[in-house]
Design a protein around this motif. Structure first.
Motif, mmCIF file in Angstrom:
data_model
loop_
_atom_site.group_PDB
_atom_site.id
_atom_site.type_symbol
_atom_site.label_atom_id
_atom_site.label_comp_id
_atom_site.label_asym_id
_atom_site.label_seq_id
_atom_site.Cartn_x
_atom_site.Cartn_y
_atom_site.Cartn_z
ATOM 1 N N ALA A 63 -4.859 6.244 -1.222
ATOM 2 C CA ALA A 63 -3.957 5.112 -1.569
ATOM 3 C C ALA A 63 -4.357 4.520 -2.898
ATOM 4 O O ALA A 63 -4.766 4.016 -3.517
ATOM 5 C CB ALA A 63 -4.031 4.567 0.105
ATOM 6 N N ARG B 105 -6.896 1.501 3.181
ATOM 7 C CA ARG B 105 -5.393 1.234 4.788
ATOM 8 C C ARG B 105 -5.083 0.352 4.954
ATOM 9 O O ARG B 105 -3.853 0.394 5.713
ATOM 10 C CB ARG B 105 -5.740 2.085 4.866
ATOM 11 N N ILE C 282 0.781 -1.324 0.409
ATOM 12 C CA ILE C 282 -0.028 -0.211 0.316
ATOM 13 C C ILE C 282 1.084 1.101 0.106
ATOM 14 O O ILE C 282 1.796 1.105 1.086
ATOM 15 C CB ILE C 282 -0.667 -0.428 0.885
ATOM 16 N N THR D 57 -6.191 -1.237 -6.765
ATOM 17 C CA THR D 57 -7.132 -0.605 -6.240
ATOM 18 C C THR D 57 -8.538 -0.625 -6.996
ATOM 19 O O THR D 57 -8.458 -0.524 -8.289
ATOM 20 C CB THR D 57 -6.682 0.749 -6.966
ATOM 21 N N LEU E 155 -3.243 0.053 -3.633
ATOM 22 C CA LEU E 155 -2.654 -0.776 -4.000
ATOM 23 C C LEU E 155 -2.254 -2.153 -4.690
ATOM 24 O O LEU E 155 -2.826 -2.187 -6.081
ATOM 25 C CB LEU E 155 -4.392 -1.948 -2.697
#
Length: 376
Positions: A144, A168, A137, A160, A146
């Motif tokens: 954010a 998170r 992450i 994501t 991923l």
């Protein structure tokens, strides 16, 4: 002591062991330092030191240093596969530009490999249980992302979800399934991603802000965020609909299918107690009355916990056999964050020497057999 620190170029963070001895008419101080920083050896700075001092004149008569650490790299530890690999990140500044990089260290070969570079902050990175994948992450000021990095080709790809741009938290359920929590607008949404099927799935949404979670089989633990208290609400659920509150505390995790571990701060006593909560038999509740700052599971029978020592600026690493309810102190260490290899009696730590003005963290492997193991 200041004369020893200056003359031998050491930087202790703990109180040494001192014994008085006599030979004829002469009296000596025998001083032993454990796990101190040696300013003359920046690549392997952790040493043990024995010093003999004339008690009348203060003259250093004998001294011997024993190196107990091995330099691995600069950086911050993120994850660990016992007897196999380390995962860590490095921070860089080039031409006033800051960025971070993710690195892999092979313990068998001693080889370091860069896996990923980001202009944003690498917040978390985890090995899958079989070590074939890495989840990562990265965060910036607004969102954010991923990523999954297969170790077969080391080619990162972003997973994501389009409608969930704030992943998170994350935990691997097994070799193939990664769970992650998207936190946005006062809600926490649990999603999963199957690396074999390359497919994300929305599991459920909670009307709470979650700061940590754990998963085992079909059970989930959630720790609700509370900025005003170290102790938070701890919930267990299978479907996200029926939330059962276990207790208040922090650092909650599954030990096995029937037992939950968590720390609970006792404000009156100024310490953290480790609790073992049995889901099925309420008469089997246990607690360890130590000031514990961290713990981690070793195997199906044992955990290791780290106790903050009251009279010294250090910690004690201890093994606890849950099935036998027995304690075995292992070593005194300088920090409460350690990856512990019980088979090799080694610890892996990321430390910043107290004399380093740049506060740069360095990763070392440490011989725990030399760290003042406690036998009583």
């Amino acid at each position: 002591l200041n004369k020893i620190y200056s003359q031998l170029k050491i930087s202790p963070t703990t109180i040494p062991t001192v014994e008085l001895s006599k030979l004829g008419d002469r009296i000596f101080w025998n001083i032993s330092f454990h796990s101190i920083f040696d300013k003359e050896s920046p690549k392997s700075p952790l040493v043990n030191l024995d010093v003999k001092v004339d008690a009348n004149t203060g003259e250093i008569l004998e001294s011997k240093k024993y190196t107990i650490s091995t330099y691995i790299d600069d950086g911050y530890l993120l994850d660990y596969i016992p007897n196999n690999s380390l995962l860590y990140k490095r921070q860089h500044i080039e031409n006033d530009n800051e960025y971070e990089s993710l690195w892999f260290y092979n313990m068998e070969t001693g080889k370091r490999s860069k896996l990923y570079t980001s202009k944003d902050k690498i917040d978390l990175a985890l090995f899958s249980p079989d070590g074939k994948y890495i989840s990562l992450i990265e965060i910036d000021e607004s969102k954010a992302d991923l990523y999954i990095i297969p170790m077969s080709d080391k080619m990162p790809y972003k997973i994501t979800p389009t409608n969930h741009l704030q992943p998170r938290l994350m935990k691997w359920k097994n070799d193939n399934i990664l769970y992650f929590v998207n936190i946005d607008s006062g809600e926490s949404t649990l999603l999963s991603y199957n690396v074999k099927e390359n497919k994300p799935k929305l599991e459920f949404t909670l009307d709470k802000i979650i700061e940590d979670f754990d998963v085992l089989n079909n059970k989930f633990l959630f720790i609700e965020s509370d900025k005003d208290s170290l102790n938070k609400n701890i919930y267990i659920t299978e479907d996200g609909l029926a939330l059962k509150k276990i207790d208040i505390g922090f650092k909650a995790s599954f030990f096995d299918d029937n037992n939950i571990l968590y720390l609970k701060n006792m404000e009156k006593d100024d310490k953290n107690i480790l609790h073992l909560y049995a889901l099925e038999n309420k008469d089997e509740q246990r607690s360890l009355d130590y000031n514990i700052t961290n713990y981690f599971k070793l195997n199906k029978e044992n955990i290791a916990f780290i106790e903050k020592n009251t009279c010294n600026n250090n910690y004690t690493l201890t093994k606890y056999n849950v099935l036998e309810n027995s304690i075995e102190p292992i070593a005194k260490i300088t920090d409460d964050k350690i990856f512990y290899d019980s088979d090799e009696a080694k610890g892996y730590m990321s430390l910043s020497p107290p004399y380093d003005d740049n506060e740069k963290n360095t990763i070392y492997s440490i011989d725990l057999n030399s760290l003042n193991i406690i036998n009583d």
